[in-house]
Design a protein around this motif. Structure first.
Motif, PDB file in Angstrom:
ATOM      1  N   GLN A  21       0.799  -1.226   0.000  1.00  0.00           N
ATOM      2  CA  GLN A  21       0.000   0.000   0.000  1.00  0.00           C
ATOM      3  C   GLN A  21       0.831   1.275   0.000  1.00  0.00           C
ATOM      4  O   GLN A  21       1.806   1.399   0.740  1.00  0.00           O
ATOM      5  N   THR A  22       0.411   2.220  -0.835  1.00  0.00           N
ATOM      6  CA  THR A  22       1.089   3.508  -0.940  1.00  0.00           C
ATOM      7  C   THR A  22       1.183   4.198   0.412  1.00  0.00           C
ATOM      8  O   THR A  22       0.214   4.231   1.174  1.00  0.00           O
ATOM      9  N   ALA A  31       2.478   2.135  -5.347  1.00  0.00           N
ATOM     10  CA  ALA A  31       2.916   3.421  -5.903  1.00  0.00           C
ATOM     11  C   ALA A  31       3.639   3.215  -7.235  1.00  0.00           C
ATOM     12  O   ALA A  31       3.422   3.973  -8.192  1.00  0.00           O
ATOM     13  N   CYS A  32       4.487   2.181  -7.309  1.00  0.00           N
ATOM     14  CA  CYS A  32       5.201   1.895  -8.559  1.00  0.00           C
ATOM     15  C   CYS A  32       4.238   1.475  -9.656  1.00  0.00           C
ATOM     16  O   CYS A  32       4.348   1.913 -10.807  1.00  0.00           O
ATOM     17  N   LEU A  86       7.971  -0.004 -17.756  1.00  0.00           N
ATOM     18  CA  LEU A  86       7.944   1.149 -16.856  1.00  0.00           C
ATOM     19  C   LEU A  86       8.106   0.762 -15.384  1.00  0.00           C
ATOM     20  O   LEU A  86       8.166   1.630 -14.520  1.00  0.00           O
ATOM     21  N   LEU A  87       8.172  -0.531 -15.113  1.00  0.00           N
ATOM     22  CA  LEU A  87       8.275  -1.026 -13.740  1.00  0.00           C
ATOM     23  C   LEU A  87       9.688  -1.476 -13.414  1.00  0.00           C
ATOM     24  O   LEU A  87      10.436  -1.892 -14.303  1.00  0.00           O
ATOM     25  N   ILE A  91       9.138  -6.066  -9.991  1.00  0.00           N
ATOM     26  CA  ILE A  91       7.693  -6.197 -10.197  1.00  0.00           C
ATOM     27  C   ILE A  91       7.447  -6.635 -11.633  1.00  0.00           C
ATOM     28  O   ILE A  91       8.002  -6.057 -12.563  1.00  0.00           O
ATOM     29  N   ALA A  92       6.610  -7.655 -11.800  1.00  0.00           N
ATOM     30  CA  ALA A  92       6.283  -8.131 -13.145  1.00  0.00           C
ATOM     31  C   ALA A  92       4.778  -8.237 -13.313  1.00  0.00           C
ATOM     32  O   ALA A  92       4.082  -8.825 -12.477  1.00  0.00           O
ATOM     33  N   VAL A  93       4.268  -7.670 -14.397  1.00  0.00           N
ATOM     34  CA  VAL A  93       2.858  -7.790 -14.757  1.00  0.00           C
ATOM     35  C   VAL A  93       2.712  -8.910 -15.780  1.00  0.00           C
ATOM     36  O   VAL A  93       3.499  -9.003 -16.727  1.00  0.00           O
ATOM     37  N   TYR A  94       1.704  -9.778 -15.595  1.00  0.00           N
ATOM     38  CA  TYR A  94       1.509 -10.917 -16.483  1.00  0.00           C
ATOM     39  C   TYR A  94       0.327 -10.749 -17.433  1.00  0.00           C
ATOM     40  O   TYR A  94       0.356 -11.238 -18.555  1.00  0.00           O
TER      41      TYR A  94
END
Length: 253
Positions: A21-22, A31-32, A86-87, A91-94
């Motif tokens: 959490q930010t 936040a990232c 951009l991360l 952190i990895a987005v799938y």
């Protein structure tokens, strides 16, 4: 312009973050992610996660939802590569996929699963990813104590105080410890978890494994509803959120 809701599935190494959490001070996963989403989609985005993880805790599966105004289908379809660029590497987005406008990453989750990793010998490749425990533990007694958890629902004794939750009731459906490649792995699954709950449970199970308390004492600790009666919280580095279940997301999606 039409507003649409999306889920994003991601994972992260929590070592360098002050949790999900930010916060006003300190880097956080949320936040990232929000910064990357806002930059990629060129509009202000605030995501909402499936739960909170504390500083140093990892997630191999995590969901968050966010809204887009006037979204472009092609832009969303090709978003994973752009968002990941951009991360930070931690952190990895799938995937990013549309859901119902009232879908909620936190409140719609029907089950969550955590794993806690503990190892017994110094290993530089497990630094910040597992807890180095210097001692011996009775695995059989620890598993007996873990089964006690399945008989209860009020876990106030394992909760951080002043968390502003409406209830400390949780339904634990699975709890087991096993040896895997030289590591002791604790797996626990429930409909919901309280703040600091898994680390407090693991700390209590370690007390049983060391012989500091008997298995029967776990019943007394739960009945007390007192955090001071339970074991100390184990280090955050060994804790992983590994699975979240939703009624509208299949496991093989």
């Amino acid at each position: 312009m039409e507003t649409k809701r999306y889920f994003v599935e991601l994972s992260y190494n929590g070592t360098d973050f002050h949790g999900w959490q930010t916060q006003p001070n300190g880097a956080t996963v949320q936040a990232c992610l929000d910064k990357a989403l806002s930059t990629y989609f060129r509009q202000e985005i605030v995501s909402l996660g499936c739960g909170r993880t504390d500083a140093g805790v990892h997630a191999t599966q995590f969901y968050a939802h966010f809204d887009l105004v006037g979204s472009n289908a092609k832009q969303v379809q090709n978003s994973v590569k752009g968002i990941n660029a951009l991360l930070p590497y931690s952190i990895a987005v799938y995937r990013v996929f549309e859901v119902a406008i009232d879908a909620h990453a936190r409140f719609d989750a029907t089950a969550r699963e955590y794993k806690y990793f503990l190892h017994f010998h110094k290993d530089p490749f497990k630094l910040d990813r597992s807890w180095l425990y210097k001692g011996e533990l009775d695995l059989e007694k620890m598993n007996q104590a873990a089964q006690v958890l399945l008989k209860h629902t009020d876990f106030s004794c394992f909760s951080k105080s002043n968390t502003q939750t409406f209830t400390n009731n949780c339904k634990i459906s699975y709890a087991k410890l096993e040896m895997q490649a030289g590591s002791l792995v604790f797996t626990i699954k429930a409909d919901r978890f309280l703040r600091n709950m898994v680390r407090a449970i693991m700390g209590t199970l370690v007390m049983v494994g060391k012989g500091d308390i008997e298995v029967a004492a776990v019943e007394e600790i739960i009945a007390s509803k007192s955090r001071s009666q339970a074991g100390q919280s184990v280090p955050a580095c060994g804790l992983y959120l590994v699975a979240i279940e939703y009624p509208y997301i299949k496991c093989d999606d």
